[in-house]
Motif scaffolding. Structure first.
Motif, short mmCIF file in Angstrom:
data_model
loop_
_atom_site.label_atom_id
_atom_site.label_comp_id
_atom_site.label_asym_id
_atom_site.label_seq_id
_atom_site.Cartn_x
_atom_site.Cartn_y
_atom_site.Cartn_z
N GLY A 177 5.40 3.53 2.51
CA GLY A 177 4.14 2.80 2.43
C GLY A 177 4.06 1.71 3.48
O GLY A 177 4.78 1.73 4.47
N LYS A 178 3.17 0.76 3.22
CA LYS A 178 2.95 -0.35 4.14
C LYS A 178 3.00 -1.66 3.35
O LYS A 178 2.59 -1.71 2.19
N GLN B 288 6.24 11.70 5.78
CA GLN B 288 7.25 10.77 6.29
C GLN B 288 8.36 10.55 5.27
O GLN B 288 9.54 10.52 5.62
N GLY B 289 7.97 10.40 4.02
CA GLY B 289 8.96 10.23 2.96
C GLY B 289 9.87 11.44 2.85
O GLY B 289 11.08 11.31 2.70
N VAL C 102 13.97 11.72 3.30
CA VAL C 102 14.88 12.34 2.31
C VAL C 102 15.78 13.36 3.01
O VAL C 102 16.99 13.39 2.79
N GLY C 103 15.19 14.20 3.87
CA GLY C 103 15.98 15.20 4.59
C GLY C 103 17.02 14.55 5.49
O GLY C 103 18.17 14.98 5.54
N ALA C 104 16.63 13.51 6.21
CA ALA C 104 17.55 12.83 7.11
C ALA C 104 18.68 12.15 6.35
O ALA C 104 19.84 12.19 6.78
N LEU C 105 18.37 11.56 5.21
CA LEU C 105 19.42 10.92 4.41
C LEU C 105 20.46 11.94 3.98
O LEU C 105 21.67 11.68 4.06
N GLY C 106 20.01 13.12 3.54
CA GLY C 106 20.95 14.18 3.16
C GLY C 106 21.82 14.63 4.32
O GLY C 106 23.02 14.80 4.17
N ARG C 107 21.21 14.80 5.48
CA ARG C 107 21.98 15.21 6.66
C ARG C 107 22.99 14.16 7.10
O ARG C 107 24.02 14.48 7.66
N VAL D 58 0.86 -1.18 0.00
CA VAL D 58 0.00 0.00 0.00
C VAL D 58 0.90 1.24 0.00
O VAL D 58 1.80 1.35 0.84
N MET D 59 0.67 2.11 -0.96
CA MET D 59 1.49 3.32 -1.10
C MET D 59 0.59 4.55 -1.25
O MET D 59 -0.50 4.45 -1.82
N PRO D 60 1.06 5.71 -0.77
CA PRO D 60 0.29 6.93 -1.02
C PRO D 60 0.19 7.18 -2.54
O PRO D 60 1.14 6.91 -3.28
N LYS D 61 -0.95 7.65 -2.98
CA LYS D 61 -1.08 8.02 -4.40
C LYS D 61 -0.06 9.10 -4.74
O LYS D 61 0.35 9.88 -3.87
N ALA D 62 0.35 9.14 -5.99
CA ALA D 62 1.40 10.06 -6.43
C ALA D 62 1.08 11.51 -6.10
O ALA D 62 1.97 12.29 -5.76
#
Length: 80
Positions: A40-41, A18-19, A23-28, A8-12
């Motif tokens: 998603g789930k 959360q996503g 992304v922000g945490a990965l960059g940091r 289950v994923m959020p629609k585009a």
């Protein structure tokens, strides 16, 4: 026994906070080159016997996904 996976994923067009936080945490943390993350789930159902695709769709739409804001897909992983 068979295993069925419902993703289950959020629609585009739906914002995924959360996503975006990931992304922000990965960059940091110094992980470069990741421009987007969608969170998603995953549901794993162990099925005894046979169940139709229509019945699985009914389960996904009525219980596992909010179809207003989420898309879902079903994969049958195998039988033992």
């Amino acid at each position: 026994m068979a295993k069925v996976v419902v993703n289950v994923m959020p629609k585009a067009e739906i914002l995924d906070p959360q996503g975006q936080a990931i992304v922000g945490a990965l960059g940091r943390l110094g992980f470069e080159g990741i421009s987007d993350v969608r969170q998603g789930k995953r549901f794993e159902l162990d099925i005894d016997g046979d169940i139709s695709d229509d019945k699985l769709a009914e389960i996904a739409e009525s219980l596992l996904a909010n179809t207003v804001i989420e898309d879902w897909s079903i994969t049958r992983e195998g039988q033992s």
